[in-house]
Design a protein around this motif. Structure first.
Motif, PDB file in Angstrom:
ATOM      1  N   LYS A 197      68.339  68.553  46.378  1.00  0.00           N
ATOM      2  CA  LYS A 197      68.475  67.230  46.994  1.00  0.00           C
ATOM      3  C   LYS A 197      69.450  67.229  48.174  1.00  0.00           C
ATOM      4  O   LYS A 197      70.205  66.277  48.388  1.00  0.00           O
ATOM      5  CB  LYS A 197      68.890  66.184  45.955  1.00  0.00           C
ATOM      6  N   VAL A 198      69.431  68.317  48.941  1.00  0.00           N
ATOM      7  CA  VAL A 198      70.272  68.366  50.139  1.00  0.00           C
ATOM      8  C   VAL A 198      69.682  67.466  51.215  1.00  0.00           C
ATOM      9  O   VAL A 198      68.484  67.154  51.213  1.00  0.00           O
ATOM     10  CB  VAL A 198      70.396  69.814  50.672  1.00  0.00           C
ATOM     11  N   LYS A 199      70.524  67.020  52.138  1.00  0.00           N
ATOM     12  CA  LYS A 199      70.084  66.166  53.237  1.00  0.00           C
ATOM     13  C   LYS A 199      69.675  66.977  54.456  1.00  0.00           C
ATOM     14  O   LYS A 199      68.944  66.474  55.320  1.00  0.00           O
ATOM     15  CB  LYS A 199      71.203  65.187  53.617  1.00  0.00           C
ATOM     16  N   ILE A 200      70.163  68.195  54.551  1.00  0.00           N
ATOM     17  CA  ILE A 200      69.862  69.067  55.692  1.00  0.00           C
ATOM     18  C   ILE A 200      69.576  70.470  55.188  1.00  0.00           C
ATOM     19  O   ILE A 200      70.305  70.993  54.343  1.00  0.00           O
ATOM     20  CB  ILE A 200      71.028  69.113  56.700  1.00  0.00           C
ATOM     21  N   THR A 201      68.510  71.051  55.696  1.00  0.00           N
ATOM     22  CA  THR A 201      68.237  72.465  55.472  1.00  0.00           C
ATOM     23  C   THR A 201      67.923  73.061  56.840  1.00  0.00           C
ATOM     24  O   THR A 201      68.413  72.577  57.852  1.00  0.00           O
ATOM     25  CB  THR A 201      67.109  72.680  54.440  1.00  0.00           C
ATOM     26  N   GLY A 202      67.125  74.123  56.895  1.00  0.00           N
ATOM     27  CA  GLY A 202      66.831  74.698  58.207  1.00  0.00           C
ATOM     28  C   GLY A 202      66.285  76.097  58.086  1.00  0.00           C
ATOM     29  O   GLY A 202      65.577  76.428  57.124  1.00  0.00           O
ATOM     30  N   CYS A 203      66.629  76.938  59.066  1.00  0.00           N
ATOM     31  CA  CYS A 203      66.141  78.320  59.073  1.00  0.00           C
ATOM     32  C   CYS A 203      67.180  79.214  59.742  1.00  0.00           C
ATOM     33  O   CYS A 203      68.034  78.733  60.497  1.00  0.00           O
ATOM     34  CB  CYS A 203      64.795  78.432  59.773  1.00  0.00           C
ATOM     35  N   THR A 204      67.074  80.496  59.450  1.00  0.00           N
ATOM     36  CA  THR A 204      68.076  81.471  59.876  1.00  0.00           C
ATOM     37  C   THR A 204      67.401  82.758  60.318  1.00  0.00           C
ATOM     38  O   THR A 204      66.516  83.264  59.614  1.00  0.00           O
ATOM     39  CB  THR A 204      69.047  81.796  58.724  1.00  0.00           C
ATOM     40  N   VAL A 205      67.828  83.301  61.456  1.00  0.00           N
ATOM     41  CA  VAL A 205      67.476  84.668  61.834  1.00  0.00           C
ATOM     42  C   VAL A 205      68.718  85.515  61.596  1.00  0.00           C
ATOM     43  O   VAL A 205      69.810  85.175  62.072  1.00  0.00           O
ATOM     44  CB  VAL A 205      67.029  84.773  63.301  1.00  0.00           C
ATOM     45  N   HIS A 206      68.568  86.607  60.865  1.00  0.00           N
ATOM     46  CA  HIS A 206      69.728  87.421  60.512  1.00  0.00           C
ATOM     47  C   HIS A 206      69.384  88.902  60.547  1.00  0.00           C
ATOM     48  O   HIS A 206      68.216  89.298  60.430  1.00  0.00           O
ATOM     49  CB  HIS A 206      70.247  87.037  59.125  1.00  0.00           C
ATOM     50  N   LEU A 207      70.409  89.712  60.715  1.00  0.00           N
ATOM     51  CA  LEU A 207      70.253  91.148  60.565  1.00  0.00           C
ATOM     52  C   LEU A 207      70.034  91.458  59.086  1.00  0.00           C
ATOM     53  O   LEU A 207      70.604  90.789  58.218  1.00  0.00           O
ATOM     54  CB  LEU A 207      71.483  91.882  61.077  1.00  0.00           C
ATOM     55  N   VAL A 208      69.230  92.468  58.813  1.00  0.00           N
ATOM     56  CA  VAL A 208      68.860  92.771  57.434  1.00  0.00           C
ATOM     57  C   VAL A 208      69.861  93.741  56.815  1.00  0.00           C
ATOM     58  O   VAL A 208      70.232  94.752  57.425  1.00  0.00           O
ATOM     59  CB  VAL A 208      67.445  93.366  57.380  1.00  0.00           C
ATOM     60  N   SER A 209      70.278  93.403  55.610  1.00  0.00           N
ATOM     61  CA  SER A 209      71.111  94.294  54.799  1.00  0.00           C
ATOM     62  C   SER A 209      70.367  94.579  53.502  1.00  0.00           C
ATOM     63  O   SER A 209      69.311  93.999  53.234  1.00  0.00           O
ATOM     64  CB  SER A 209      72.467  93.646  54.509  1.00  0.00           C
ATOM     65  N   LEU A 210      70.922  95.453  52.680  1.00  0.00           N
ATOM     66  CA  LEU A 210      70.250  95.801  51.433  1.00  0.00           C
ATOM     67  C   LEU A 210      70.187  94.607  50.487  1.00  0.00           C
ATOM     68  O   LEU A 210      69.196  94.435  49.770  1.00  0.00           O
ATOM     69  CB  LEU A 210      70.969  96.974  50.765  1.00  0.00           C
ATOM     70  N   GLU A 211      71.216  93.785  50.497  1.00  0.00           N
ATOM     71  CA  GLU A 211      71.186  92.563  49.696  1.00  0.00           C
ATOM     72  C   GLU A 211      70.256  91.557  50.364  1.00  0.00           C
ATOM     73  O   GLU A 211      70.327  91.325  51.567  1.00  0.00           O
ATOM     74  CB  GLU A 211      72.594  91.968  49.571  1.00  0.00           C
ATOM     75  N   VAL A 212      69.374  90.943  49.595  1.00  0.00           N
ATOM     76  CA  VAL A 212      68.347  90.062  50.142  1.00  0.00           C
ATOM     77  C   VAL A 212      68.972  88.853  50.830  1.00  0.00           C
ATOM     78  O   VAL A 212      69.830  88.165  50.261  1.00  0.00           O
ATOM     79  CB  VAL A 212      67.386  89.602  49.024  1.00  0.00           C
ATOM     80  N   ASP A 213      68.551  88.610  52.088  1.00  0.00           N
ATOM     81  CA  ASP A 213      68.959  87.437  52.866  1.00  0.00           C
ATOM     82  C   ASP A 213      70.482  87.299  52.976  1.00  0.00           C
ATOM     83  O   ASP A 213      71.022  86.192  52.906  1.00  0.00           O
ATOM     84  CB  ASP A 213      68.364  86.154  52.254  1.00  0.00           C
ATOM     85  N   ALA A 214      71.159  88.419  53.150  1.00  0.00           N
ATOM     86  CA  ALA A 214      72.624  88.386  53.166  1.00  0.00           C
ATOM     87  C   ALA A 214      73.225  89.041  54.403  1.00  0.00           C
ATOM     88  O   ALA A 214      74.444  89.129  54.507  1.00  0.00           O
ATOM     89  CB  ALA A 214      73.171  89.053  51.915  1.00  0.00           C
ATOM     90  N   GLY A 215      72.417  89.507  55.353  1.00  0.00           N
ATOM     91  CA  GLY A 215      72.949  90.174  56.530  1.00  0.00           C
ATOM     92  C   GLY A 215      73.589  89.205  57.505  1.00  0.00           C
ATOM     93  O   GLY A 215      73.453  87.978  57.377  1.00  0.00           O
ATOM     94  N   PRO A 216      74.313  89.727  58.498  1.00  0.00           N
ATOM     95  CA  PRO A 216      74.972  88.876  59.496  1.00  0.00           C
ATOM     96  C   PRO A 216      74.000  87.927  60.187  1.00  0.00           C
ATOM     97  O   PRO A 216      72.895  88.322  60.570  1.00  0.00           O
ATOM     98  CB  PRO A 216      75.559  89.893  60.484  1.00  0.00           C
ATOM     99  N   ILE A 217      74.421  86.690  60.337  1.00  0.00           N
ATOM    100  CA  ILE A 217      73.569  85.646  60.914  1.00  0.00           C
ATOM    101  C   ILE A 217      73.597  85.730  62.440  1.00  0.00           C
ATOM    102  O   ILE A 217      74.659  85.869  63.048  1.00  0.00           O
ATOM    103  CB  ILE A 217      74.041  84.261  60.436  1.00  0.00           C
ATOM    104  N   LEU A 218      72.406  85.635  63.047  1.00  0.00           N
ATOM    105  CA  LEU A 218      72.285  85.642  64.501  1.00  0.00           C
ATOM    106  C   LEU A 218      72.095  84.237  65.065  1.00  0.00           C
ATOM    107  O   LEU A 218      72.820  83.817  65.951  1.00  0.00           O
ATOM    108  CB  LEU A 218      71.118  86.538  64.926  1.00  0.00           C
ATOM    109  N   VAL A 219      71.095  83.515  64.555  1.00  0.00           N
ATOM    110  CA  VAL A 219      70.789  82.166  65.055  1.00  0.00           C
ATOM    111  C   VAL A 219      70.330  81.320  63.880  1.00  0.00           C
ATOM    112  O   VAL A 219      69.634  81.803  62.983  1.00  0.00           O
ATOM    113  CB  VAL A 219      69.678  82.195  66.131  1.00  0.00           C
ATOM    114  N   GLN A 220      70.728  80.041  63.900  1.00  0.00           N
ATOM    115  CA  GLN A 220      70.273  79.086  62.893  1.00  0.00           C
ATOM    116  C   GLN A 220      69.828  77.787  63.548  1.00  0.00           C
ATOM    117  O   GLN A 220      70.272  77.463  64.654  1.00  0.00           O
ATOM    118  CB  GLN A 220      71.377  78.779  61.877  1.00  0.00           C
ATOM    119  N   ALA A 221      68.970  77.056  62.857  1.00  0.00           N
ATOM    120  CA  ALA A 221      68.568  75.720  63.300  1.00  0.00           C
ATOM    121  C   ALA A 221      68.530  74.807  62.079  1.00  0.00           C
ATOM    122  O   ALA A 221      68.033  75.198  61.022  1.00  0.00           O
ATOM    123  CB  ALA A 221      67.205  75.753  63.986  1.00  0.00           C
TER     124      ALA A 221
END
Length: 216
Positions: A149-173
């Motif tokens: 029930k969050v009011k804001i979500t979005g999307c993320t482009v990130h560098l890939v690490s071995l841990e799923v969806d945990a690499g350094p973030i490049l751009v978000q919206a």
């Protein structure tokens, strides 16, 4: 600009010259809408890159048609034919090296990757995820956001690490979550932003990589 860009190192698989378009390899498992967004950005002159090859792990997906109508080679690597994830990744790396790929984009690739692929493209392997990471990693990110029930979500482009969806973030919206949203309506609005930020992130990488070429 985040400090993560300082992590990017010259790709070991090519000797591209300064000013050359960034050679991309795309990985997709579905419709390929993010792949097409990258292709359109290149066609419009908004992204100084070239898609050398599309790798897909499922037959008869829409991404193949999107590539073929642009004359982009496609390679089918069925994950069911490989005993381990690492074996599949070795085949992916070999294919990308054949096409002299400098940067790999996971555009809806629905497989967990291994260190084999990460090591082959250090800090040049990127992924797009439908949430504002670190919130809601993993599968069903849209449904996770609605359940929370969050009011804001979005999307993320990130560098890939071995841990799923945990690499350094490049751009978000960011994308607002409306009171009557379903997973389908929210996903459609998030996807609009994905199509905008993925080419932006790749262009930032292209600029940094071109700088690395000049300094070599």
């Amino acid at each position: 600009m985040p400090d993560t860009y300082s992590l990017i190192s010259p790709a070991p698989t090519t000797n591209m010259q300064p000013g050359s378009p960034l050679i991309l390899g795309i990985m997709a498992s579905g419709s390929g809408s993010n792949f097409e967004a990258v292709a359109i950005a290149i066609e419009n002159g908004d992204l100084h890159a070239k898609v050398a090859v599309l790798i897909h792990n499922k037959p008869d997906i829409q991404a193949i048609d999107r590539a073929q109508k642009r004359g982009i080679p496609t390679v089918f690597l069925d994950h069911l034919n490989y005993a381990t994830r690492a074996e599949l990744d070795r085949a992916i790396v070999a294919t990308f090296q054949t096409y002299q790929v400098e940067c790999v984009v996971m555009a809806g690739w629905m497989r967990v990757i291994t260190q084999v692929l990460i090591d082959a493209f250090p800090d040049r392997l990127i992924n797009i995820h439908p949430s504002l990471l670190p919130s809601f990693p993993g599968i069903h990110a849209i449904e996770q956001a609605l359940a929370a029930k969050v009011k804001i979500t979005g999307c993320t482009v990130h560098l890939v690490s071995l841990e799923v969806d945990a690499g350094p973030i490049l751009v978000q919206a960011a994308v607002p979550v409306l009171p009557n949203d379903t997973s389908e309506t929210l996903h459609a609005r998030v996807q609009i932003q994905e199509h905008l930020i993925l080419p932006q992130a790749i262009e930032l990488l292209a600029q940094k990589i071109n700088t690395d070429r000049i300094s070599l």
